[in-house]
Design an enzyme around this catalytic site. Sequence first.
Site, mmCIF file in Angstrom:
data_model
loop_
_atom_site.group_PDB
_atom_site.id
_atom_site.type_symbol
_atom_site.label_atom_id
_atom_site.label_comp_id
_atom_site.label_asym_id
_atom_site.label_seq_id
_atom_site.Cartn_x
_atom_site.Cartn_y
_atom_site.Cartn_z
ATOM 1 N N SER A 261 6.264 -17.851 1.945
ATOM 2 C CA SER A 261 6.904 -16.633 1.449
ATOM 3 C C SER A 261 8.402 -16.867 1.247
ATOM 4 C CB SER A 261 6.617 -15.476 2.413
ATOM 5 O OG SER A 261 7.035 -14.248 1.887
ATOM 6 N N HIS B 70 -1.437 -12.845 1.051
ATOM 7 C CA HIS B 70 -0.119 -13.379 1.397
ATOM 8 C C HIS B 70 -0.025 -13.795 2.863
ATOM 9 C CE1 HIS B 70 4.051 -13.954 0.168
ATOM 10 N NE2 HIS B 70 4.448 -13.420 1.307
#
Length: 397
Positions: free
Chosen positions: A167, A372
């Site tokens: 991320s 994610h």
Amino acid sequence: MTTKITCAYLTIIVNTVLSNPSLMPVSIPQPEDATLNFTGLGQKYGHEVEEHSVVTEDGYILTVFRIPSKRKTPVMLMHGTSDSSDSYIIRGNRSLAIYLANEGYDVWAVNGRGNHYSRRHVKLDPDTDPEFWDFTFHERGYYDLAATIDYILKITGENGVHSIGHSQGTTNNLVLLSSRPEYNEKVKLFTALAPIAFLDHLVPPISLIAPHGPALNDLISLLPLKLDEIGGSWERNIYKVLCNQGIMSYFLCVLIGLFPGNGYDTKRLEPSFLPIIIGHAPAGDSKKGILHHNQAIISKRFAYYDYGPEKNMKLYGDVTPPDYNLKQITAKVALIVGKNDNLSRVQDVEHLRQLLPNVVEYHLMKQKKWNHLDFVWSNDMPETLFPVIFPLLAKYS
């Protein structure tokens, strides 16, 4: 970034609990792995851990955890927004840090400035000096990763590291390699898990909230709470209350809090794992960091921080901030993407891929619901993710 999305959803509830102490239970039973830090988890799962202090050029003191080995190339792990090194180890024997150590890699887990492991500075006090929080992902890349790489190479005598980011940890790497191109020679392979640079194709709720980011920031500035820091200790304590109450907490904190912004995948983030997550996250970050990401969403650019025309002219020589020059990134890059990732969207990573000159691997996870969070918290990483990562590390060592 993921935990900050949770913050947005839980703000009203947090304020309610803060104003009503009677709502807070005296104690909440937690699994052992929720209470252990990185060192304790490493020892529990069979490895000695060293704690190193790395001082950056601008005076921040970072805690970097090392699981030492002299057998293979050092691997540097960088976490995402409001996260910490713990995300790479809280799955225990099924976590990336432990798997790397078991394979003989020299593991270095970084904690970026401002998280609870790295709330230190040679001059500034994070509790009294707002200047401490005057940073975004830019400084975490430009200063924190640069200092850590130099420190690793000095300690180990190696000539390069493997860098793995998740991320915003990928954003930090992109900042470093584009703005300080000399570091490309020090990175053997940059593996980007859920890459974050361009944020043009986000979906609700973030796509609906982002345009109002500047106005929300102005509103927050009027509140009596000190919010230069996001995800600090008082927020962690509140989340431990709200998110540690059984299945209803899973519904509130995961199904409503985390998954809308990250992508739903209940198979890989089971209810029994939530207390362990809450024992380690959020880990702390700066409000300015959120604003920088928000600028990227609104402007549809991967650019330096926008201070407004007057200050931009002083800093950058133009009324608008420059784009990061991704063509400067000559290090080998592997991009690993999830189909169900609501933050690192496939279309946006494809855009990034076209701009990077040396992408040696582009991998779209086969699992349709891979989101994610699965890149660091999934319960089946050894079967799904690691078979992608480890051959790349071996190939480019």
